[in-house]
Design a protein around this motif. Sequence first.
Motif, PDB file in Angstrom:
ATOM      1  N   LYS A 144       0.848  -1.191   0.000  1.00  4.11           N
ATOM      2  CA  LYS A 144       0.000   0.000   0.000  1.00  4.11           C
ATOM      3  C   LYS A 144       0.879   1.233   0.000  1.00  4.11           C
ATOM      4  N   ASN A 145       0.669   2.047  -1.059  1.00  4.94           N
ATOM      5  CA  ASN A 145       1.446   3.277  -1.216  1.00  4.94           C
ATOM      6  C   ASN A 145       0.462   4.442  -1.349  1.00  4.94           C
ATOM      7  N   GLY A 146       0.160   5.067  -0.215  1.00  2.00           N
ATOM      8  CA  GLY A 146      -0.841   6.119  -0.222  1.00  2.00           C
ATOM      9  C   GLY A 146      -2.223   5.530  -0.483  1.00  2.00           C
ATOM     10  N   PHE A 147      -2.864   6.019  -1.543  1.00  4.28           N
ATOM     11  CA  PHE A 147      -4.184   5.507  -1.902  1.00  4.28           C
ATOM     12  C   PHE A 147      -4.099   4.337  -2.888  1.00  4.28           C
ATOM     13  N   LYS A 148      -2.899   3.982  -3.295  1.00  9.66           N
ATOM     14  CA  LYS A 148      -2.714   2.915  -4.276  1.00  9.66           C
ATOM     15  C   LYS A 148      -2.289   1.621  -3.592  1.00  9.66           C
ATOM     16  N   THR A 149      -2.746   0.527  -4.161  1.00  9.96           N
ATOM     17  CA  THR A 149      -2.358  -0.804  -3.686  1.00  9.96           C
ATOM     18  C   THR A 149      -1.930  -1.645  -4.881  1.00  9.96           C
ATOM     19  N   PHE A 150      -0.814  -2.335  -4.749  1.00  8.49           N
ATOM     20  CA  PHE A 150      -0.357  -3.194  -5.840  1.00  8.49           C
ATOM     21  C   PHE A 150       0.284  -4.457  -5.269  1.00  8.49           C
ATOM     22  N   ILE A 151       0.469  -5.444  -6.134  1.00  7.29           N
ATOM     23  CA  ILE A 151       1.040  -6.737  -5.750  1.00  7.29           C
ATOM     24  C   ILE A 151       2.487  -6.820  -6.215  1.00  7.29           C
ATOM     25  N   PHE A 200      15.676 -15.047  -0.204  1.00 11.11           N
ATOM     26  CA  PHE A 200      15.047 -13.879  -0.827  1.00 11.11           C
ATOM     27  C   PHE A 200      16.088 -13.026  -1.541  1.00 11.11           C
ATOM     28  N   HIS A 201      15.737 -12.599  -2.770  1.00  9.42           N
ATOM     29  CA  HIS A 201      16.625 -11.730  -3.538  1.00  9.42           C
ATOM     30  C   HIS A 201      16.019 -10.357  -3.773  1.00  9.42           C
ATOM     31  N   CYS A 202      14.781 -10.314  -4.286  1.00 10.88           N
ATOM     32  CA  CYS A 202      14.189  -9.020  -4.595  1.00 10.88           C
ATOM     33  C   CYS A 202      12.670  -9.138  -4.690  1.00 10.88           C
ATOM     34  N   SER A 203      12.021  -7.985  -4.730  1.00 11.51           N
ATOM     35  CA  SER A 203      10.567  -7.890  -4.839  1.00 11.51           C
ATOM     36  C   SER A 203      10.245  -7.047  -6.074  1.00 11.51           C
ATOM     37  N   LEU A 204       9.431  -7.596  -6.994  1.00 16.08           N
ATOM     38  CA  LEU A 204       9.167  -6.926  -8.267  1.00 16.08           C
ATOM     39  C   LEU A 204       7.679  -6.921  -8.585  1.00 16.08           C
ATOM     40  N   ARG A 205       7.235  -5.848  -9.233  1.00 13.06           N
ATOM     41  CA  ARG A 205       5.873  -5.782  -9.749  1.00 13.06           C
ATOM     42  C   ARG A 205       5.804  -6.456 -11.119  1.00 13.06           C
ATOM     43  N   TYR A 206       4.581  -6.758 -11.531  1.00 14.62           N
ATOM     44  CA  TYR A 206       4.372  -7.370 -12.843  1.00 14.62           C
ATOM     45  C   TYR A 206       4.937  -6.480 -13.944  1.00 14.62           C
ATOM     46  N   ARG A 207       4.678  -5.167 -13.878  1.00 11.47           N
ATOM     47  CA  ARG A 207       5.116  -4.293 -14.961  1.00 11.47           C
ATOM     48  C   ARG A 207       6.636  -4.175 -15.027  1.00 11.47           C
ATOM     49  N   GLN A 208       7.314  -4.371 -13.911  1.00 14.63           N
ATOM     50  CA  GLN A 208       8.774  -4.376 -13.947  1.00 14.63           C
ATOM     51  C   GLN A 208       9.292  -5.597 -14.714  1.00 14.63           C
ATOM     52  N   LEU A 209       8.701  -6.740 -14.445  1.00 15.81           N
ATOM     53  CA  LEU A 209       9.098  -7.951 -15.149  1.00 15.81           C
ATOM     54  C   LEU A 209       8.704  -7.882 -16.618  1.00 15.81           C
ATOM     55  N   TYR A 210       7.570  -7.253 -16.928  1.00 18.12           N
ATOM     56  CA  TYR A 210       7.169  -7.100 -18.328  1.00 18.12           C
ATOM     57  C   TYR A 210       8.163  -6.196 -19.062  1.00 18.12           C
ATOM     58  N   LYS A 247      11.531   1.071 -12.095  1.00 14.35           N
ATOM     59  CA  LYS A 247      11.321   0.957 -10.659  1.00 14.35           C
ATOM     60  C   LYS A 247       9.851   0.692 -10.352  1.00 14.35           C
ATOM     61  N   GLN A 248       9.567   0.381  -9.096  1.00  8.72           N
ATOM     62  CA  GLN A 248       8.199   0.076  -8.706  1.00  8.72           C
ATOM     63  C   GLN A 248       7.262   1.264  -8.889  1.00  8.72           C
ATOM     64  N   ASP A 249       7.791   2.490  -8.791  1.00  7.39           N
ATOM     65  CA  ASP A 249       6.941   3.670  -8.966  1.00  7.39           C
ATOM     66  C   ASP A 249       6.768   4.056 -10.431  1.00  7.39           C
ATOM     67  N   GLY A 250       7.380   3.278 -11.353  1.00  5.23           N
ATOM     68  CA  GLY A 250       7.240   3.537 -12.776  1.00  5.23           C
ATOM     69  C   GLY A 250       8.362   4.351 -13.383  1.00  5.23           C
ATOM     70  N   SER A 251       9.181   5.001 -12.576  1.00  2.51           N
ATOM     71  CA  SER A 251      10.318   5.754 -13.103  1.00  2.51           C
ATOM     72  C   SER A 251      11.393   4.803 -13.603  1.00  2.51           C
ATOM     73  N   GLN A 252      12.275   5.299 -14.452  1.00 10.40           N
ATOM     74  CA  GLN A 252      13.309   4.467 -15.049  1.00 10.40           C
ATOM     75  C   GLN A 252      14.669   5.133 -14.925  1.00 10.40           C
ATOM     76  N   PHE A 253      15.706   4.304 -14.898  1.00  9.55           N
ATOM     77  CA  PHE A 253      17.071   4.825 -14.959  1.00  9.55           C
ATOM     78  C   PHE A 253      17.923   3.840 -15.754  1.00  9.55           C
ATOM     79  N   PRO A 254      18.980   4.321 -16.404  1.00 11.80           N
ATOM     80  CA  PRO A 254      19.781   3.444 -17.258  1.00 11.80           C
ATOM     81  C   PRO A 254      20.585   2.438 -16.453  1.00 11.80           C
ATOM     82  N   LEU A 255      20.708   1.242 -17.007  1.00  7.46           N
ATOM     83  CA  LEU A 255      21.542   0.211 -16.404  1.00  7.46           C
ATOM     84  C   LEU A 255      22.949   0.316 -16.946  1.00  7.46           C
ATOM     85  N   SER A 256      23.918  -0.029 -16.101  1.00  8.74           N
ATOM     86  CA  SER A 256      25.295  -0.096 -16.558  1.00  8.74           C
ATOM     87  C   SER A 256      25.443  -1.275 -17.506  1.00  8.74           C
TER      88      SER A 256
END
Length: 449
Positions: free
Chosen positions: A12-19, A29-39, A390-399
Amino acid sequence: MHFSIPETKEIKNGFKTFITYLIYINGSFHCSLRYRQLYHFHIQLKKAFGANSLPDFPPKKFLPLNSVHIEERRSQLEKYIQIVSQDSQIINSDIFNGFLLAAQQESHSNDINVNNCIDVYQLDWQPIRLMTNGQENSENVLKKICQTIRMNENHIPYFALYLIERIIGDNNVEDFRMIRRLQNFESPLLTLRTIRNKMMAANDQNYMIIIRKSYFDIQLDQDLFNDTVALNCIYLQAVHDIENGHIICNADTIKRLNHLKMKSDKLEYIRLARLQKFYGYLHFESCHCDLPSMPPKTSVTMFAGNQELIIRANNTDAVLISYCLQSMVEEMLLKREGKKFRSEGLAIRFNTSPNSRLINHNEISDQQINDINNMANNNDNNGFEWNYCKQDGSQFPLSTSSSTTTLTSEKSQNSEKSNNDMIEQQQKPNGMVDPLSQRFHEISLVENN
């Protein structure tokens, strides 16, 4: 190396909820990712390797997901990442390593910039201490360790970092249980902290990182004989394996080895140890065999090395395979050889590390490392700009710097014109490759003595 997504988590992030989908590697455990990140990751893999090289990605849903839909998607995503992670061309690429490293760092965002001490052990259990943070991956930490002990930088690729559980046995003999080799898509500091947090406080210090050889080919030992620091590393590994019974020696040989150890003649110790059975093999903890031809719960010991996986039963040299694999191997051999055989007489030979499902191509030959390096570079230097979502939808370049270090025998270099002439590029055929044929390079029959 085994990837899994055993569970999901509602955020839960403010008024938004996601899986989010929790990705585990070998049960940790290694990491936690949203569906759109994996897509987004899938789309970039398609650019790098083509759609025919990838399995189908779970489709998007335009309506809110209920618990049944979430479980269905979890299962589909787990299957997807397991298939992708079995492709050596993909798993050694910069986009794969960069994505999973960024995902781990985002999942531990509060810790990645904080400098901390980390101890890496040689097999005399003396710590090598250095400062690091969550931004440094395994390759960078390995380089810092080798610089700290003043190893020749040309010999760094001969070693790797491993996550282990230290065990104190009878008579205070110290051994360890291998968990896996640390990969370039993870930060050793974050990985160690994760597994220690998972365990009880009384036992968390039993989990540690060691430095040991990264190869099976014992001929590569000779490249290290003139480097006293590298020589000491493989000497300590040989002493540990002999004293714990992982290398089989007779009584006279044990006496000679103890004499050389007292004299601190490390080079002659290694030369004698190299002649012994199971030198250079990786030793697994004892387990029970499930073959119906043997008594129930027969205790067996597994050894991996010399391009083969040996399951040793009752201290005999019989080579076995697990029953679940038996029918597949038999079918392939019957088609290839046109004759029947006894399953107890199989030696399984791999074109990658025999224990790759546990520690991801843990120790492979210099030729195979070169092949993987070339395949990764061929796909990563194609002009694409890779981004992490990222989980919030922003992006940054990978090395996109190469994360695979080439290991070539110094002696073999003298007999070749150049590295480019020595290696023939392996082209990946269109469509999915059969995982069984990809994993087994050669299956040969051995005597049933």
